[in-house]
Design a protein around this motif. Structure first.
Motif, mmCIF file in Angstrom:
data_model
loop_
_atom_site.group_PDB
_atom_site.id
_atom_site.type_symbol
_atom_site.label_atom_id
_atom_site.label_comp_id
_atom_site.label_asym_id
_atom_site.label_seq_id
_atom_site.Cartn_x
_atom_site.Cartn_y
_atom_site.Cartn_z
ATOM 1 N N PRO A 35 22.922 50.237 45.399
ATOM 2 C CA PRO A 35 24.251 50.345 44.777
ATOM 3 C C PRO A 35 24.185 51.078 43.440
ATOM 4 N N SER A 36 25.224 51.817 43.134
ATOM 5 C CA SER A 36 25.276 52.506 41.841
ATOM 6 C C SER A 36 25.574 51.534 40.705
ATOM 7 N N VAL A 37 26.199 50.402 41.028
ATOM 8 C CA VAL A 37 26.521 49.375 40.032
ATOM 9 C C VAL A 37 25.355 48.389 39.932
ATOM 10 N N SER A 38 24.993 48.050 38.713
ATOM 11 C CA SER A 38 23.956 47.025 38.499
ATOM 12 C C SER A 38 24.627 45.658 38.507
ATOM 13 N N PHE A 39 24.540 44.964 39.636
ATOM 14 C CA PHE A 39 25.275 43.708 39.794
ATOM 15 C C PHE A 39 24.624 42.535 39.071
ATOM 16 N N LYS A 40 23.426 42.713 38.570
ATOM 17 C CA LYS A 40 22.789 41.610 37.845
ATOM 18 C C LYS A 40 23.198 41.570 36.386
ATOM 19 N N SER A 41 23.744 42.663 35.870
ATOM 20 C CA SER A 41 24.104 42.697 34.447
ATOM 21 C C SER A 41 25.576 43.026 34.246
ATOM 22 N N LEU A 42 26.368 42.774 35.257
ATOM 23 C CA LEU A 42 27.789 43.106 35.201
ATOM 24 C C LEU A 42 28.524 42.186 34.235
ATOM 25 N N GLN A 43 29.325 42.763 33.349
ATOM 26 C CA GLN A 43 30.092 41.973 32.374
ATOM 27 C C GLN A 43 31.565 42.377 32.325
ATOM 28 N N LYS A 44 31.826 43.668 32.441
ATOM 29 C CA LYS A 44 33.193 44.171 32.342
ATOM 30 C C LYS A 44 33.514 45.032 33.555
ATOM 31 N N VAL A 45 34.771 44.986 33.999
ATOM 32 C CA VAL A 45 35.210 45.768 35.147
ATOM 33 C C VAL A 45 36.611 46.310 34.868
ATOM 34 N N ALA A 46 37.070 47.182 35.759
ATOM 35 C CA ALA A 46 38.447 47.684 35.708
ATOM 36 C C ALA A 46 39.062 47.495 37.090
ATOM 37 N N VAL A 47 40.306 47.053 37.112
ATOM 38 C CA VAL A 47 41.018 46.805 38.365
ATOM 39 C C VAL A 47 42.048 47.902 38.570
ATOM 40 N N ILE A 48 42.017 48.526 39.760
ATOM 41 C CA ILE A 48 42.994 49.569 40.095
ATOM 42 C C ILE A 48 44.263 48.896 40.608
ATOM 43 N N ILE A 49 45.409 49.192 39.954
ATOM 44 C CA ILE A 49 46.674 48.584 40.383
ATOM 45 C C ILE A 49 47.717 49.664 40.706
ATOM 46 N N ILE A 81 41.506 47.103 44.064
ATOM 47 C CA ILE A 81 40.117 47.565 44.019
ATOM 48 C C ILE A 81 39.553 47.390 42.606
ATOM 49 N N VAL A 82 38.287 46.982 42.557
ATOM 50 C CA VAL A 82 37.612 46.737 41.276
ATOM 51 C C VAL A 82 36.455 47.722 41.121
ATOM 52 N N VAL A 83 36.379 48.371 39.954
ATOM 53 C CA VAL A 83 35.336 49.363 39.685
ATOM 54 C C VAL A 83 34.743 49.116 38.300
ATOM 55 N N ASN A 84 33.689 49.848 37.986
ATOM 56 C CA ASN A 84 33.241 49.958 36.587
ATOM 57 C C ASN A 84 32.770 51.387 36.359
ATOM 58 N N GLY A 85 32.134 51.671 35.231
ATOM 59 C CA GLY A 85 31.757 53.043 34.915
ATOM 60 C C GLY A 85 30.753 53.653 35.858
ATOM 61 N N ASP A 86 30.045 52.826 36.646
ATOM 62 C CA ASP A 86 29.026 53.340 37.566
ATOM 63 C C ASP A 86 29.553 53.547 38.980
ATOM 64 N N GLY A 87 30.635 52.848 39.324
ATOM 65 C CA GLY A 87 31.148 53.026 40.671
ATOM 66 C C GLY A 87 31.905 51.818 41.183
ATOM 67 N N LEU A 88 31.888 51.662 42.523
ATOM 68 C CA LEU A 88 32.672 50.634 43.195
ATOM 69 C C LEU A 88 32.028 49.260 43.019
ATOM 70 N N VAL A 89 32.843 48.273 42.614
ATOM 71 C CA VAL A 89 32.379 46.894 42.444
ATOM 72 C C VAL A 89 32.815 46.028 43.622
ATOM 73 N N GLY A 90 34.115 46.060 43.978
ATOM 74 C CA GLY A 90 34.592 45.234 45.071
ATOM 75 C C GLY A 90 36.104 45.217 45.144
ATOM 76 N N LYS A 91 36.655 44.068 45.572
ATOM 77 C CA LYS A 91 38.111 43.946 45.687
ATOM 78 C C LYS A 91 38.543 42.536 45.313
ATOM 79 N N VAL A 92 39.817 42.401 44.953
ATOM 80 C CA VAL A 92 40.388 41.109 44.582
ATOM 81 C C VAL A 92 40.739 40.328 45.851
ATOM 82 N N THR A 93 40.349 39.053 45.895
ATOM 83 C CA THR A 93 40.673 38.215 47.057
ATOM 84 C C THR A 93 41.750 37.182 46.739
ATOM 85 N N GLU A 94 41.816 36.722 45.485
ATOM 86 C CA GLU A 94 42.843 35.778 45.048
ATOM 87 C C GLU A 94 43.214 36.106 43.612
#
Length: 272
Positions: A258-272, A153-166
């Motif tokens: 969405p809580s995440v601003s997808f037009k200005s996204l630069q950094k994310v965090a991946v939950i492992i 799962i991928v997130v940032n400081g605002d909330g849920l971004v998405g998930k890893v596919t590859e």
């Protein structure tokens, strides 16, 4: 006399020169430059000097104009360069400010209580978009070497971004929640008994439906992940913009910002 007859033109010229010389000598003796002849000569000289002097002044004026124009051009070029340099500095400062803001938001993401209990997070930079203006699909600069796997799962400081596919060494591809292929179960933060499913519209927004068509959801309700399926509970998804009842499907549908601003996204965090 014979010489004069044989050389009439030459003799005439000699005579004229002698007469003019005599007149000039007499004129000088009688009054110099103030005599009639002196005045005549002075007038002739002035007539010749005037256009020459005028031409010289005109040339000097034109040359001054050319040099002045060149100076103005050089000054304008210098000013343009200074403005360009200042604009570049403003852009760099703006980018740095945005980066610091996203780093701060990312540090908030690292403090999700629902995540920290059982998971670790890896921060990553977005390095490319995969044919989307809205970050539907993108690539990050972390991969298997950091423990990232498919479906992380991928997130940032605002909330849920998405998930890893590859994923691979040094890279991972992510599909965001605003992509229409991604479905996420949610619950209403105000009343966690109210649950539903949301998916993207590929235009930067989300839409979904409530599992209970009588659910009392309202505009402004905050939605979070429900722990049903892939996504851990408690990650902010967004806020309801509108609620409608679809008589054809007999479902209560919702439009979500969405809580995440997808037009200005630069950094994310991946939950492992």
């Amino acid at each position: 006399m014979r010489f004069i007859r044989e050389h009439k033109l030459f003799s005439l010229l000699i005579t004229v020169v002698l007469i003019l010389s005599i007149i000039m000598i007499v004129s000088y003796k009688m009054g110099g430059a103030h005599s009639f002849i002196g005045n005549l000569l002075q007038t002739g000289t002035t007539s010749i000097e005037k256009p020459l002097s005028s031409g010289s002044t005109s040339v000097k004026s034109n040359l001054r104009g050319i040099f002045k124009f060149r100076q103005v051009v050089d000054e304008n070029e210098q000013l343009r360069k200074e403005v360009s340099d200042l604009q570049q500095k403003v852009i760099k400062l703006t980018l740095k400010k945005n980066e610091l803001k996203q780093l701060k938001e990312l540090s908030n993401a690292l403090n999700y209580e629902s995540v920290n209990d059982n998971h670790n997070l890896v921060s990553a930079n977005i390095i490319s978009l995969d044919g989307s203006n809205w970050f539907n699909l993108f690539t990050i600069d972390r991969g298997t070497e950091s423990g990232i796997k498919k479906d992380c799962i991928v997130v940032n400081g605002d909330g849920l971004v998405g998930k890893v596919t590859e994923t691979g060494k040094g890279w991972s591809k992510v599909v965001s929640i605003i992509d229409e292929s991604n479905n996420v179960s949610f619950m209403v933060l105000r009343d966690m008994s109210l649950i539903g499913v949301v998916s993207g519209d590929s235009k930067g927004s989300l839409s979904g439906f409530m599992l209970d068509n009588k659910a009392s959801v309202i505009e402004g309700d905050v939605l979070v992940t429900s722990n049903m399926g892939l996504y851990p509970a408690g990650i902010k998804i967004g806020k309801i913009r509108s609620v409608e009842y679809n008589s054809d499907t007999q479902l209560k549908t919702v439009k979500i910002e969405p809580s995440v601003s997808f037009k200005s996204l630069q950094k994310v965090a991946v939950i492992i």
